[in-house]
Scaffold this active site. Structure first.
Site, PDB file in Angstrom:
ATOM      1  N   GLU A 155      -7.106   0.193   0.459  1.00 14.91           N
ATOM      2  CA  GLU A 155      -5.844   0.740   0.936  1.00 14.91           C
ATOM      3  C   GLU A 155      -5.095   1.298  -0.277  1.00 14.91           C
ATOM      4  OE1 GLU A 155      -3.762  -1.978   3.543  1.00 14.91           O
ATOM      5  OE2 GLU A 155      -5.651  -2.413   4.550  1.00 14.91           O
ATOM      6  N   LYS A 221     -21.374  -5.681   2.017  1.00 15.19           N
ATOM      7  CA  LYS A 221     -19.919  -5.634   2.125  1.00 15.19           C
ATOM      8  C   LYS A 221     -19.274  -6.980   1.795  1.00 15.19           C
ATOM      9  CE  LYS A 221     -15.869  -4.447   2.870  1.00 15.19           C
ATOM     10  NZ  LYS A 221     -15.093  -3.573   3.667  1.00 15.19           N
ATOM     11  N   PHE A 266     -10.130  -5.389 -12.100  1.00 17.24           N
ATOM     12  CA  PHE A 266      -9.991  -6.560 -11.233  1.00 17.24           C
ATOM     13  C   PHE A 266      -9.828  -7.854 -12.012  1.00 17.24           C
ATOM     14  CE2 PHE A 266     -10.131  -6.632  -6.585  1.00 17.24           C
ATOM     15  CZ  PHE A 266      -9.835  -5.288  -6.405  1.00 17.24           C
ATOM     16  N   CYS A 277      -8.624  -7.827   4.103  1.00 17.56           N
ATOM     17  CA  CYS A 277     -10.067  -7.926   3.829  1.00 17.56           C
ATOM     18  C   CYS A 277     -10.456  -9.145   3.003  1.00 17.56           C
ATOM     19  CB  CYS A 277     -10.549  -6.659   3.135  1.00 17.56           C
ATOM     20  SG  CYS A 277     -10.495  -5.243   4.236  1.00 17.56           S
TER      21      CYS A 277
END
Ligand code: UDX
Length: 449
Positions: A155, A221, A266, A277
């Protein structure tokens, strides 16, 4: 040009639908939410996502993109992308597949029986491993094929990530003929993206394509999101150690990040990860693996989750300590509600959780956020929301920056200091210029610095 339907028009589906139209396909977006479909049909984005408004408007105006609540409008499509949500189950840790089942059942009901050209159902939603195979069984009754094609968009960067993804993953049927057909359909949908044509204005580059089976595609994923969550909780654990020892986690992250096996991304310590998520995906992955009898395999993800949630209570404790032992009766300006900047999404947002914890501990809280106001009013009406930073900090005892919006990072600490009763700032994202805030007279509380 391929005729495409995209079922589910949330953050993922709506952006995917508009992007498919942008690369020249005829697309219909389907969703059961009539309000959302009405907005999308007028070219109006039902959520905040940079660049999405223009992309949507342009493609609705061109006539390549339409929206409908009626599944019958999907029957002309050769490819049906499934982009519905798979939230955490209300009664447990696993993924709630109710929307996937509702969407695929509704599609099955309108698909013609064994047409000349088989259509392809391409799942994009994040699902427990085994889901694609079960759906393929159902769709085979109609002569339709199933592929799993996970979506990795972030997003705030959704348009760019969809038009210029860092990879495409195809989970294909085991039967080689069917796999060939399914792959050809996905290639047709992604032709421009695969060739790099959508990388306009940048170095020309082809998009890597990974072709595999259903199970691997589904696992890619959840593995990716588990790895990302692990990186964040790792650095937040280091932040806790830095707090106890006087170390600085930002410098630590920079220093370990020069090792390109580790990488710099990250590793921003702070109040932790949230959103629609990461939190639910690591829980659903664990729940699915438990079902498979591999009960201990992902135990470490419980710790990742616990480290993450602990950052939220650490913020409350830090504020209480700085305010003389308790936040009770103190006025605290919470800057941020969205789970990250450039989004109005407050699902599992650390900022919202911290605001609620402060309220539960007796603080007088005022939350502000540049974009999430309407979403807070709709989904978190218990939070006292004000429209501006000025209103939030007026007479406050402390401010807590919990979402690193540029607008908050660029605040002038001298100006802010003049409006507050006590000068305490908690930098929950390590995103403020610490020295400048201290020079302005603030007690600065960071996360591991
Ligand atoms: C994530 C994945 O990145 C994406 O590939 C997947 O498709 C969906 O889930 P998203 O939820 O949009 O995307 O947000 P992301 O940018 O990954 O950030 C998740 C959370 O982690 C945010 O709350 C963010 O503030 C936090 N975060 C991120 C950190 O706390 N530290 C970091 O270093 C990075």
């Amino acid at each position: 040009m391929t005729r495409i339907s995209v079922i589910g028009c949330g953050y993922l589906g709506a952006v995917h639908a508009a992007s498919m139209a942008e690369v020249g396909h005829q697309v219909v977006g389907i969703d059961t939410d009539a309000e959302k479909i009405a907005l999308l049909s007028q070219g109006k984005a039902p959520f905040y996502e940079p660049g999405f408004d223009e992309l949507l408007r342009r493609n609705v105006e061109s006539g390549r993109l339409t929206f409908s609540t009626d599944f019958a409008d999907a029957t002309q499509a050769e490819i049906h992308f499934i982009g519905v949500g798979t939230p955490q189950r209300p009664d447990g840790q696993g993924a709630d597949l109710a929307y996937v089942h509702a969407a695929t059942d509704a599609l099955l009901a309108v698909l013609p029986d064994h047409p000349e050209r088989a259509s392809l159902v391409a799942g994009k939603s994040t699902v427990p491993v085994g889901t694609a195979a079960a759906l393929a069984e159902k769709f085979s009754a109609k002569g339709a094929l199933v592929a799993w094609n996970p979506e990795f968009l972030r997003e705030g960067f959704a348009v760019d990530d969809t038009l210029r993804p860092d990879r495409l993953v195809y989970g294909l049927p085991a039967d080689p003929e069917q796999a060939k057909l399914a792959e050809a359909k996905l290639d047709a949908a992604y032709a421009k993206i695969l060739s790099g044509e959508t990388y306009e204005g940048r170095d020309w580059t082809e998009t890597p394509k990974v072709v595999t089976d259903y199970a691997t595609a589904e696992l890619v994923k959840v593995a990716a999101n588990s790895f990302l969550a692990t990186k964040i909780s790792f650095i937040n654990a280091m932040a806790e150690i830095c707090d106890a020892t006087g170390g600085n986690v930002t410098t630590l992250a920079e220093a370990i990040g020069y090792d390109d096996r580790i990488g710099k991304k990250f590793l921003r310590a702070g109040v932790g990860f949230g959103g629609g998520c990461l939190p639910k995906d690591i829980r659903a992955f664990q729940a699915r693996v438990d079902e498979l009898g591999l009960n201990e395999t992902l135990d470490f993800l419980s710790d990742i989750d616990a480290v993450n949630v602990r950052q939220r209570s650490r913020v409350v404790t830090k504020l209480a300590d700085a305010l003389g032992g308790s936040v009770e009766g103190k006025t605290i300006a919470v800057l941020g509600a969205a789970f990250k900047p450039d989004s109005d999404d407050i699902r599992d947002s650390p900022a919202v959780d911290v605001a609620r914890r402060l309220i539960a501990a007796g603080a007088v809280v005022r939350v502000t956020d540049p974009k999430a106001g309407p979403v807070v009013a709709k989904y978190a009406p218990d939070l006292p929301f004000v429209d501006t930073v000025d209103l939030a900090v007026d007479g406050a005892d402390a401010i807590a920056v919990l979402t690193e919006w540029t607008e908050f990072r660029q605040l002038d600490p001298v100006e802010v200091a003049g409006k507050m009763s006590h000068n305490i700032v908690l930098d929950g994202r390590n995103c403020l210029a610490k020295q400048a805030w201290m020079h302005a007279g603030f007690s600065y509380l960071g996360m591991g610095q």
